[in-house]
Write a protein that holds these residues in place. Structure first.
Motif, PDB file in Angstrom:
ATOM      1  N   LYS A 210      -7.440  -1.800  -8.118  1.00  0.00           N
ATOM      2  CA  LYS A 210      -6.849  -1.525  -6.806  1.00  0.00           C
ATOM      3  C   LYS A 210      -5.326  -1.648  -6.849  1.00  0.00           C
ATOM      4  O   LYS A 210      -4.612  -0.915  -6.157  1.00  0.00           O
ATOM      5  CB  LYS A 210      -7.422  -2.476  -5.749  1.00  0.00           C
ATOM      6  N   ASN A 213      -4.127   1.535  -8.232  1.00  0.00           N
ATOM      7  CA  ASN A 213      -4.277   2.588  -7.224  1.00  0.00           C
ATOM      8  C   ASN A 213      -3.172   2.515  -6.179  1.00  0.00           C
ATOM      9  O   ASN A 213      -2.633   3.545  -5.763  1.00  0.00           O
ATOM     10  CB  ASN A 213      -5.643   2.450  -6.550  1.00  0.00           C
ATOM     11  N   SER A 217      -0.686   4.899  -9.047  1.00  0.00           N
ATOM     12  CA  SER A 217      -1.369   6.190  -9.085  1.00  0.00           C
ATOM     13  C   SER A 217      -0.497   7.252  -8.421  1.00  0.00           C
ATOM     14  O   SER A 217       0.413   6.943  -7.652  1.00  0.00           O
ATOM     15  CB  SER A 217      -2.726   6.098  -8.377  1.00  0.00           C
ATOM     16  N   THR A 220      -2.538   7.625  -3.697  1.00  0.00           N
ATOM     17  CA  THR A 220      -3.294   6.407  -3.408  1.00  0.00           C
ATOM     18  C   THR A 220      -4.556   6.740  -2.624  1.00  0.00           C
ATOM     19  O   THR A 220      -4.487   7.253  -1.508  1.00  0.00           O
ATOM     20  CB  THR A 220      -2.432   5.412  -2.616  1.00  0.00           C
ATOM     21  N   LEU A 221      -5.703   6.452  -3.214  1.00  0.00           N
ATOM     22  CA  LEU A 221      -6.966   6.641  -2.524  1.00  0.00           C
ATOM     23  C   LEU A 221      -7.153   5.519  -1.509  1.00  0.00           C
ATOM     24  O   LEU A 221      -6.631   4.421  -1.691  1.00  0.00           O
ATOM     25  CB  LEU A 221      -8.133   6.626  -3.519  1.00  0.00           C
ATOM     26  N   PHE A 226     -11.875   4.043  -3.064  1.00  0.00           N
ATOM     27  CA  PHE A 226     -11.578   3.641  -4.433  1.00  0.00           C
ATOM     28  C   PHE A 226     -12.562   2.573  -4.908  1.00  0.00           C
ATOM     29  O   PHE A 226     -13.048   2.617  -6.043  1.00  0.00           O
ATOM     30  CB  PHE A 226     -10.138   3.121  -4.531  1.00  0.00           C
ATOM     31  N   LEU A 255     -12.624   8.051 -13.872  1.00  0.00           N
ATOM     32  CA  LEU A 255     -11.940   8.540 -12.676  1.00  0.00           C
ATOM     33  C   LEU A 255     -11.394   9.939 -12.875  1.00  0.00           C
ATOM     34  O   LEU A 255     -11.458  10.779 -11.966  1.00  0.00           O
ATOM     35  CB  LEU A 255     -10.807   7.583 -12.297  1.00  0.00           C
ATOM     36  N   VAL A 259     -13.434  12.045 -10.009  1.00  0.00           N
ATOM     37  CA  VAL A 259     -12.711  12.169  -8.741  1.00  0.00           C
ATOM     38  C   VAL A 259     -13.006  13.509  -8.084  1.00  0.00           C
ATOM     39  O   VAL A 259     -12.836  13.676  -6.871  1.00  0.00           O
ATOM     40  CB  VAL A 259     -11.190  11.989  -8.961  1.00  0.00           C
TER      41      VAL A 259
END
Length: 327
Positions: A210, A213, A217, A220-221, A226, A255, A259
């Motif tokens: 996290k 992320n 990343s 950001t999910l 996530f 991922l 995704v």
């Protein structure tokens, strides 16, 4: 001292990823105290507040699931009310609560004998000012909760009013005056069971990823989406390594591929959680693949070349400057 990759990840998680244990303990205590205050609202005659259903109050969200990363900014709770004679009907995913035979406290928050969730949320907001140590309360941006700010805490509480149904689902405000179903206990059970099945290695893996992320990343999910992707990855494996860097490497590869796929709501309510556009999915996939290649290099430095410094430096490229330096 970060002289090995293992030590570097330990220090990174302790100092930059995981919540401070002392603040976690304080937040747990303050949450329990707030529940006690909420449970007394219906006893204050001046408020005329709907009757509570204390036994069905819910602690939910990433803080309750132990997947929240620092800083601690919000704590989520669901404050349950008793139906008091009200009944509900469902039309597709929209629930309507009829108060035709309900008590006066719910009738006061109704329009033509239909309980208006906006009025319930607003009633909660106004009533919260009667709680000790109150600072301020605002409507949550989605209109589903009240954000309560109490004195002396750096976090706020998101308080969601709810009803418990005969189907064992909870009904919460949908932001439009009606209600929608949820059951956060399913999320909690999924986390707990998966963590137990994988020797207690899931929670830290979620938190560390996290952090990536949120900070590193390309797109950001949402935290919940996530988290579900990480759980799906873990459940796709026979076992997790005792070495977190190996699991992180393999997740990045997962991922980059998955995704693009649907991520189903484990509660069976919201359907596909993955609402990313193709462009967003592509950006996430490319960054995850970039991180995967870096992670492979880092592990090669660590295992094949026996060079902890080069390995740690490579992980710093992935996680950023808060990842410890070699020393």
């Amino acid at each position: 001292m970060a002289n090995t990759v293992t030590n570097a990840f330990y220090d990174f998680n302790k100092d930059s990823v995981n919540l401070d244990p002392s603040r976690t303990d304080k937040a747990n205590s303050s949450r329990d105290w707030l529940f006690s205050q909420l449970n007394n609202l219906d006893e204050k005659e001046s408020l005329n507040f709907p009757f509570g259903f204390e036994d069905q109050n819910i602690k939910y969200g990433s803080f309750a699931r132990k997947t929240k990363i620092r800083e601690l900014d919000d704590v989520d709770i669901m404050f349950c009310l008793t139906a008091d004679g009200a009944t509900y009907t469902k039309n597709f995913d929209v629930y309507t609560i009829s108060t035709y035979n309900a008590g006066q406290r719910l009738l006061n928050l109704s329009d033509n004998n239909v309980l208006n969730s906006k009025k319930v949320v607003n009633k909660l907001k106004v009533s919260l000012s009667d709680i000790q140590y109150y600072k301020q309360a605002e409507l949550h941006s989605k209109g589903e909760a009240v954000t309560l700010d109490l004195q002396s805490y750096e976090w706020v509480f998101d308080v969601v009013p709810c009803f418990y149904t005969d189907t064992e689902l909870y009904l919460i405000p949908d932001g439009n005056g009606n209600w929608k179903a949820t059951d956060p206990r399913i999320d909690q059970n999924l986390i707990t069971t998966t963590n137990q099945n994988y020797e207690g290695r899931l929670l830290q893996l979620i938190r560390t990823l996290k952090y990536w992320n949120r900070h590193n990343s390309s797109h950001t999910l949402s935290s919940y989406l996530f988290e579900q992707i990480v759980i799906n990855y873990v459940n796709s494996t026979a076992e997790l390594s005792q070495w977190i860097d190996f699991n992180i490497r393999d997740f990045f590869n997962y991922l980059s591929i998955h995704v693009y796929n649907a991520v189903n709501d484990p509660k069976g309510i919201q359907g596909n959680l993955n609402k990313l556009s193709f462009t967003e999915k592509q950006a996430v996939s490319q960054k995850a693949n970039w991180a995967y290649e870096k992670a492979k290099q880092a592990i090669n430095y660590e295992i094949e070349e026996k060079n902890q410094e080069k390995a740690i430096n490579k992980w710093r490229e992935i996680f950023g400057t808060k990842f410890p330096k070699y020393e």
